[in-house]
Scaffold this motif. Structure first.
Motif, PDB file in Angstrom:
ATOM      1  N   LEU A 159       0.898  -1.448  -0.129  1.00 21.81           N
ATOM      2  CA  LEU A 159       0.404  -0.159  -0.008  1.00 21.81           C
ATOM      3  C   LEU A 159       1.219   1.854   0.100  1.00 21.81           C
ATOM      4  N   LEU A 160       2.367   1.341   0.996  1.00 26.60           N
ATOM      5  CA  LEU A 160       2.630   2.207   0.650  1.00 26.60           C
ATOM      6  C   LEU A 160       3.143   2.063  -0.714  1.00 26.60           C
ATOM      7  N   ALA A 161       4.068   1.317  -1.131  1.00 26.61           N
ATOM      8  CA  ALA A 161       4.775   1.640  -2.357  1.00 26.61           C
ATOM      9  C   ALA A 161       3.781   2.570  -4.233  1.00 26.61           C
ATOM     10  N   GLY A 162       2.368   1.484  -3.482  1.00 30.27           N
ATOM     11  CA  GLY A 162       1.060   2.299  -4.033  1.00 30.27           C
ATOM     12  C   GLY A 162       1.389   3.759  -4.152  1.00 30.27           C
ATOM     13  N   LEU A 163       1.310   4.655  -3.019  1.00 27.77           N
ATOM     14  CA  LEU A 163       0.702   5.156  -2.543  1.00 27.77           C
ATOM     15  C   LEU A 163       2.068   6.315  -2.813  1.00 27.77           C
TER      16      LEU A 163
ATOM     17  N   SER B 213       1.526   6.825  -6.633  1.00 27.18           N
ATOM     18  CA  SER B 213       0.497   8.019  -7.011  1.00 27.18           C
ATOM     19  C   SER B 213       0.898   8.951  -6.950  1.00 27.18           C
ATOM     20  N   LEU B 214       1.778   9.108  -6.025  1.00 32.06           N
ATOM     21  CA  LEU B 214       1.919  10.219  -5.490  1.00 32.06           C
ATOM     22  C   LEU B 214       3.176  11.244  -6.650  1.00 32.06           C
ATOM     23  N   ALA B 215       3.989  10.570  -6.836  1.00 35.71           N
ATOM     24  CA  ALA B 215       4.805  10.802  -7.665  1.00 35.71           C
ATOM     25  C   ALA B 215       4.398  10.972  -9.301  1.00 35.71           C
ATOM     26  N   SER B 216       3.429  10.123  -9.887  1.00 33.29           N
ATOM     27  CA  SER B 216       2.557  10.047 -10.673  1.00 33.29           C
ATOM     28  C   SER B 216       2.091  11.835 -11.259  1.00 33.29           C
ATOM     29  N   ALA B 217       1.087  11.937  -9.842  1.00 36.97           N
ATOM     30  CA  ALA B 217      -0.018  13.315  -9.638  1.00 36.97           C
ATOM     31  C   ALA B 217       1.278  14.547 -10.457  1.00 36.97           C
ATOM     32  N   GLY B 218       2.729  14.090  -9.667  1.00 38.94           N
ATOM     33  CA  GLY B 218       3.099  15.435  -9.526  1.00 38.94           C
ATOM     34  C   GLY B 218       4.185  15.510 -10.952  1.00 38.94           C
ATOM     35  N   SER B 219       4.240  14.526 -12.171  1.00 33.22           N
ATOM     36  CA  SER B 219       4.813  14.473 -13.137  1.00 33.22           C
ATOM     37  C   SER B 219       3.815  15.522 -13.995  1.00 33.22           C
ATOM     38  N   LEU B 220       2.427  13.936 -13.720  1.00 32.45           N
ATOM     39  CA  LEU B 220       1.421  15.116 -14.250  1.00 32.45           C
ATOM     40  C   LEU B 220       1.453  16.734 -14.204  1.00 32.45           C
ATOM     41  N   GLN B 221       1.607  17.114 -13.235  1.00 29.99           N
ATOM     42  CA  GLN B 221       1.121  18.396 -13.004  1.00 29.99           C
ATOM     43  C   GLN B 221       2.758  19.317 -13.962  1.00 29.99           C
TER      44      GLN B 221
END
Length: 146
Positions: A7-11, A14-22
């Motif tokens: 769960l921690l790895a998935g979180l 997800s945060l890294a992907s969202a930051g990259s998209l921004q």
């Protein structure tokens, strides 16, 4: 691996992907803004060159008469505001419509006229001074620009 680590790895992923998209969206907006600025500046410069060509052509056709020398600024204003050849033609359907230009012609002195162009709601501006003496319309009027 237990459930907490997954769960921690998935979180984190997800945060890294969202930051990259921004970051990518910000770069895309920046590139789009730069392209719009470049297109507006190109349009302004093309309109200034077209206006200068209109004045040159009008000055070549204008005979040096007393009427031209009485009001050289009005003659320049007329040359700058009347539509040029082919200006009333419809644009090609495949061409994107250009942004509207705001065109202001103002008389600064008896032989000096300023053309000011604005695009993008005033974000980009260009101006050019036209002297009647520089175009040979009335050499005795106008003098130095200083």
């Amino acid at each position: 691996m237990n459930l907490v680590e997954v769960l921690l790895a998935g979180l984190l992923f997800s945060l890294a992907s969202a930051g990259s998209l921004q970051v990518m969206a910000g770069m895309g907006k920046s590139l789009q803004g730069a392209a719009q600025a470049r297109a507006a500046e190109d349009q302004l410069e093309a309109e200034l060159r077209r206006s200068q060509a209109l004045v040159r052509a009008g000055a070549a056709q204008q005979q040096a008469t007393d009427l031209a020398c009485d009001q050289p600024a009005l003659l320049l204003s007329r040359l700058l505001t009347e539509p040029g050849p082919g200006e009333g033609d419809a644009p090609a359907p495949s061409a994107a419509p250009p942004a509207p230009l705001v065109r202001q012609v103002s008389v600064l002195a008896p032989g000096l006229v300023r053309l000011q162009l604005e695009a993008g709601g005033g974000r980009w501006q260009r101006q050019r001074l036209f002297s009647a003496a520089a175009y040979g319309l009335c050499p005795s009027v106008g003098g130095a620009l200083g």
